[in-house]
Write a protein that holds these residues in place. Sequence first.
Motif, mmCIF file in Angstrom:
data_model
loop_
_atom_site.group_PDB
_atom_site.id
_atom_site.type_symbol
_atom_site.label_atom_id
_atom_site.label_comp_id
_atom_site.label_asym_id
_atom_site.label_seq_id
_atom_site.Cartn_x
_atom_site.Cartn_y
_atom_site.Cartn_z
ATOM 1 N N GLY A 1 0.802 -1.213 0.000
ATOM 2 C CA GLY A 1 0.000 0.000 0.000
ATOM 3 C C GLY A 1 0.837 1.265 0.000
ATOM 4 O O GLY A 1 1.985 1.286 -0.428
ATOM 5 N N ARG A 2 0.214 2.320 0.540
ATOM 6 C CA ARG A 2 0.830 3.661 0.515
ATOM 7 C C ARG A 2 1.625 3.891 1.799
ATOM 8 O O ARG A 2 1.204 3.514 2.889
ATOM 9 C CB ARG A 2 -0.287 4.705 0.387
ATOM 10 N N LEU A 3 2.779 4.512 1.614
ATOM 11 C CA LEU A 3 3.635 4.813 2.760
ATOM 12 C C LEU A 3 2.978 5.870 3.637
ATOM 13 O O LEU A 3 2.599 6.942 3.153
ATOM 14 C CB LEU A 3 4.994 5.306 2.257
ATOM 15 N N MET A 4 2.845 5.569 4.941
ATOM 16 C CA MET A 4 2.228 6.533 5.873
ATOM 17 C C MET A 4 3.277 7.207 6.751
ATOM 18 O O MET A 4 3.313 8.419 6.849
ATOM 19 C CB MET A 4 1.212 5.815 6.766
ATOM 20 N N TRP A 5 4.118 6.400 7.392
ATOM 21 C CA TRP A 5 5.102 7.000 8.289
ATOM 22 C C TRP A 5 6.297 6.079 8.498
ATOM 23 O O TRP A 5 6.215 4.885 8.244
ATOM 24 C CB TRP A 5 4.473 7.398 9.619
ATOM 25 N N MET A 6 7.371 6.685 8.995
ATOM 26 C CA MET A 6 8.597 5.934 9.290
ATOM 27 C C MET A 6 9.155 6.420 10.622
ATOM 28 O O MET A 6 8.950 7.585 11.001
ATOM 29 C CB MET A 6 9.662 6.172 8.213
ATOM 30 N N ARG A 7 9.846 5.526 11.302
ATOM 31 C CA ARG A 7 10.496 5.912 12.560
ATOM 32 C C ARG A 7 11.871 5.265 12.559
ATOM 33 O O ARG A 7 11.996 4.042 12.513
ATOM 34 C CB ARG A 7 9.662 5.419 13.736
ATOM 35 N N GLY A 8 12.888 6.085 12.558
ATOM 36 C CA GLY A 8 14.245 5.558 12.442
ATOM 37 C C GLY A 8 15.114 5.935 13.626
ATOM 38 O O GLY A 8 15.152 7.105 14.028
ATOM 39 N N THR A 9 15.787 4.960 14.193
ATOM 40 C CA THR A 9 16.749 5.199 15.270
ATOM 41 C C THR A 9 18.099 4.673 14.824
ATOM 42 O O THR A 9 18.211 3.528 14.380
ATOM 43 C CB THR A 9 16.345 4.445 16.556
ATOM 44 N N GLY B 1 2.406 13.961 2.758
ATOM 45 C CA GLY B 1 1.911 13.609 4.080
ATOM 46 C C GLY B 1 2.643 12.518 4.820
ATOM 47 O O GLY B 1 2.273 12.188 5.954
ATOM 48 N N CYS B 2 3.663 11.931 4.236
ATOM 49 C CA CYS B 2 4.417 10.913 4.966
ATOM 50 C C CYS B 2 5.248 11.595 6.055
ATOM 51 O O CYS B 2 5.987 12.538 5.789
ATOM 52 C CB CYS B 2 5.335 10.141 4.015
ATOM 53 N N VAL B 3 5.114 11.091 7.280
ATOM 54 C CA VAL B 3 5.870 11.652 8.401
ATOM 55 C C VAL B 3 6.995 10.688 8.775
ATOM 56 O O VAL B 3 6.765 9.476 8.901
ATOM 57 C CB VAL B 3 4.960 11.892 9.616
ATOM 58 N N ALA B 4 8.181 11.231 8.951
ATOM 59 C CA ALA B 4 9.332 10.419 9.352
ATOM 60 C C ALA B 4 9.921 10.980 10.639
ATOM 61 O O ALA B 4 10.077 12.195 10.773
ATOM 62 C CB ALA B 4 10.390 10.413 8.249
ATOM 63 N N MET B 5 10.208 10.085 11.574
ATOM 64 C CA MET B 5 10.742 10.494 12.867
ATOM 65 C C MET B 5 12.155 9.933 12.998
ATOM 66 O O MET B 5 12.370 8.733 12.815
ATOM 67 C CB MET B 5 9.846 9.927 13.969
ATOM 68 N N LEU B 6 13.088 10.798 13.338
ATOM 69 C CA LEU B 6 14.491 10.377 13.428
ATOM 70 C C LEU B 6 15.029 10.596 14.830
ATOM 71 O O LEU B 6 14.783 11.644 15.431
ATOM 72 C CB LEU B 6 15.339 11.199 12.447
ATOM 73 N N HIS B 7 15.756 9.626 15.328
ATOM 74 C CA HIS B 7 16.599 9.848 16.499
ATOM 75 C C HIS B 7 18.005 9.373 16.145
ATOM 76 O O HIS B 7 18.225 8.189 15.903
ATOM 77 C CB HIS B 7 16.083 9.073 17.720
ATOM 78 N N HIS C 1 24.437 -0.200 20.709
ATOM 79 C CA HIS C 1 24.403 0.255 19.311
ATOM 80 C C HIS C 1 23.121 -0.238 18.634
ATOM 81 O O HIS C 1 22.765 -1.420 18.743
ATOM 82 C CB HIS C 1 25.632 -0.273 18.564
ATOM 83 N N THR C 2 22.463 0.667 17.975
ATOM 84 C CA THR C 2 21.127 0.357 17.455
ATOM 85 C C THR C 2 20.930 0.914 16.055
ATOM 86 O O THR C 2 21.262 2.075 15.786
ATOM 87 C CB THR C 2 20.045 0.977 18.383
ATOM 88 N N PHE C 3 20.414 0.074 15.196
ATOM 89 C CA PHE C 3 19.868 0.538 13.919
ATOM 90 C C PHE C 3 18.480 -0.062 13.819
ATOM 91 O O PHE C 3 18.316 -1.281 13.846
ATOM 92 C CB PHE C 3 20.711 0.074 12.723
ATOM 93 N N ARG C 4 17.481 0.784 13.717
ATOM 94 C CA ARG C 4 16.113 0.275 13.614
ATOM 95 C C ARG C 4 15.290 1.274 12.801
ATOM 96 O O ARG C 4 15.269 2.459 13.110
ATOM 97 C CB ARG C 4 15.495 0.101 15.000
ATOM 98 N N LEU C 5 14.668 0.784 11.783
ATOM 99 C CA LEU C 5 13.828 1.627 10.938
ATOM 100 C C LEU C 5 12.488 0.925 10.740
ATOM 101 O O LEU C 5 12.431 -0.175 10.181
ATOM 102 C CB LEU C 5 14.508 1.864 9.582
ATOM 103 N N GLU C 6 11.446 1.559 11.244
ATOM 104 C CA GLU C 6 10.093 1.016 11.090
ATOM 105 C C GLU C 6 9.388 1.791 9.980
ATOM 106 O O GLU C 6 9.432 3.021 9.969
ATOM 107 C CB GLU C 6 9.307 1.157 12.397
ATOM 108 N N ILE C 7 8.776 1.075 9.091
ATOM 109 C CA ILE C 7 8.106 1.706 7.942
ATOM 110 C C ILE C 7 6.680 1.168 7.906
ATOM 111 O O ILE C 7 6.477 -0.043 7.729
ATOM 112 C CB ILE C 7 8.838 1.355 6.627
ATOM 113 N N TYR C 8 5.736 2.043 8.064
ATOM 114 C CA TYR C 8 4.336 1.605 8.093
ATOM 115 C C TYR C 8 3.602 2.103 6.857
ATOM 116 O O TYR C 8 3.674 3.290 6.511
ATOM 117 C CB TYR C 8 3.653 2.061 9.388
ATOM 118 N N LEU C 9 2.921 1.173 6.220
ATOM 119 C CA LEU C 9 2.167 1.474 5.009
ATOM 120 C C LEU C 9 0.712 1.093 5.258
ATOM 121 O O LEU C 9 0.387 0.477 6.282
ATOM 122 C CB LEU C 9 2.734 0.685 3.824
ATOM 123 N N THR C 10 -0.145 1.444 4.330
ATOM 124 C CA THR C 10 -1.576 1.232 4.569
ATOM 125 C C THR C 10 -1.938 -0.247 4.643
ATOM 126 O O THR C 10 -2.919 -0.609 5.283
ATOM 127 C CB THR C 10 -2.418 1.906 3.473
#
Lengths: 322, 338
Positions: free
Chosen positions: B139-147, B219-225, B233-242
């Motif tokens: 589906g369509r990309l809604m948001w992402m959260r990356g650490t 309208g896609c929102v991405a959150m970065l830390h 040590h952390t790499f994590r990227l969550e990608i949420y789609l419809t």
Amino acid sequence: MKRVVTSGDLTQRAMRPAELLDAYLAHAQADILRFDLMLGGLERPCPACSGHGAPEFMRFGFSYQRCTACGSLFVSPVPREERLARYHAEGAAERFRREQLLPMTADVRARHALGPRARWVLSAAASRLGRSPTLAQFGAETPPLLDLLRASASVVQWPADVTADGADARVDGVIAFDVLERAADFSRALHRCRRALHPRGLLFVTTMSGGGFDVRMLGPRTAALVPPVHLQLLSRAGWLAALAREGATLVEYSTPGELDVQAVADACRRDPGLRLPPILDELVRHEDEQVGRAFQELLQQACLSSHVQLIAEAGPDAPIPR
Amino acid sequence: MYRVGIIGFGRIGRRRAALVNAHPRLELTAVADPYVQDAAAVSPSCTWHRSGADLLRQDLHAVFVCTPFAVTTDLVVDALKAGKHVFAEKPPGRCVADIERIRDVEALFPGLTVKFGFNHREHDSVRMSESLISSGELGRLMWMRGTYGKAGGPGYEGDWRSDPDIAGGGILLDQGIHMLDLFRVFAGEFAEIKSFVGQAFWKVGVEDNAFALLRSADGCVAMLHSSATHWNHTFRLEIYLTEGYLVLDGFLTGSQTYGRETLVIGRRDWNDVDSARGRPREERYYFDEDQSWEREVDDFVRCISTGSPVVNGNSLDAQRAMELVMRVYADDGWRAAR
């Protein structure tokens, strides 16, 4: 190399209802006698690597051998092809499977087997074969699977028997779901699959593993093991050897099976005489079901579940079929 | 066979040297580094120079610029003027003006290839995610959260990466830029940015934590830390789609400290009881090899030999990623203590 681990709510009860499975196995045992499958059976070395087989266990009169070189599990003597063909075409067991077992479990199979398999094939095809690949499927025609695949790829259905006539074209991808383990001549079947591929084409296989937890713990008591269907259960090393012989390369190997731990626990409950190493018995029958799930995921991570899915890539110089 | 020079022979330069030596179409001919004198041990036929300027006078086809950020821009520009193809590590300098200067000079030499080392794009988990998203099946990309975070660790305060004059920025410019680049890969350009940038622990002249919210025009929102106080040590990227979601967790890196590289694929399925409870069936892929560095070099060689444009990690990608970094700094009024 990548591998996949699945987690979800699949249960042994839903996928293999005990009463249906028992009835199916009873039919299978009767058919083995009816078609005299062991008459004139042929001794053979390991079909994966030609190694020597050591007796492992007997099931329904079939001798399962463990290859001392690659660890694959295989039936030897293997029934003659014509007798096996009659078993599959005329037997009550196969009819029961088609008419009872599969329809009764269709929903759960669609969600946990067909859908994930279709997505797996299409995803790998998209990333490795480009857009609009041509695919061909060996094995029993499965309309729901074909529908899913045909949404994104051109797919033709080829014979249920991999070694039968009627599959002479060349395609980008060959799908062999649960068929190679039942070929009386495994080498010929695998060669047939590879010969159908364009250079760098992909072979998608699902099968049962000879190194999986279920069969290694339960041996002859493995409920899902049906000798005329499971003539060879290759190990990972066995697949590497068999594919190398065809000039193909293993590019993905996973065991995303979800039912080993439940299957072993069920077998222990049904058969009080069955003894596992105590710590394994505690793990598979732990009162906290999350422990069983975690153990199953660990088996998958270590590629030690009993259900295999793999992708092999044909070499660059695959010859034109004669 | 392309004759190659490497400018900067620290950890990254040595890794590039190994890749060049292993490549059938590349020959490591020269190395420049003012502090290192063992280049011959890496490649016996290699000429050692004390400066990049000396190396650029040698007859080479291409150079890899693996230096601290303060000198990257000048070396890339000089290499182009000397007629060399250039592969440079990220970031492309210390500010947007640096990469703009590179692009101005690049435009004068259209026959030369310029590529930047945004190798995260070439990781298997990223490539598989990209393929799934572009197929549309989720589906369509809604948001992402990356650490993306590391611990800093002993010696961090004395490292050149913590020196604002040399590095130009802190953890965001050094490491977080990769996550911003991946945001761009998946969502395109971002119209709005909100941020908090600052120092939580390390007493250095650059930031050790950056938090940012980005929103694209559609309208896609991405959150970065991005953090240098992430003790694990952390790499994590969550990608949420419809229709589902992807979680990239762990990353195969040279340090081997970011955990196993995995990609979880889940699908929204409201027909299933368990899914309604928020525990859908998931597939988790494990990736055992990091081929990103090899793929980058392969792509660089391919672009040189065919004259085709760089698709992954071209100078526009570098400029856009650098612009995002600077906009994150600017929104919070953050300035490195230069």
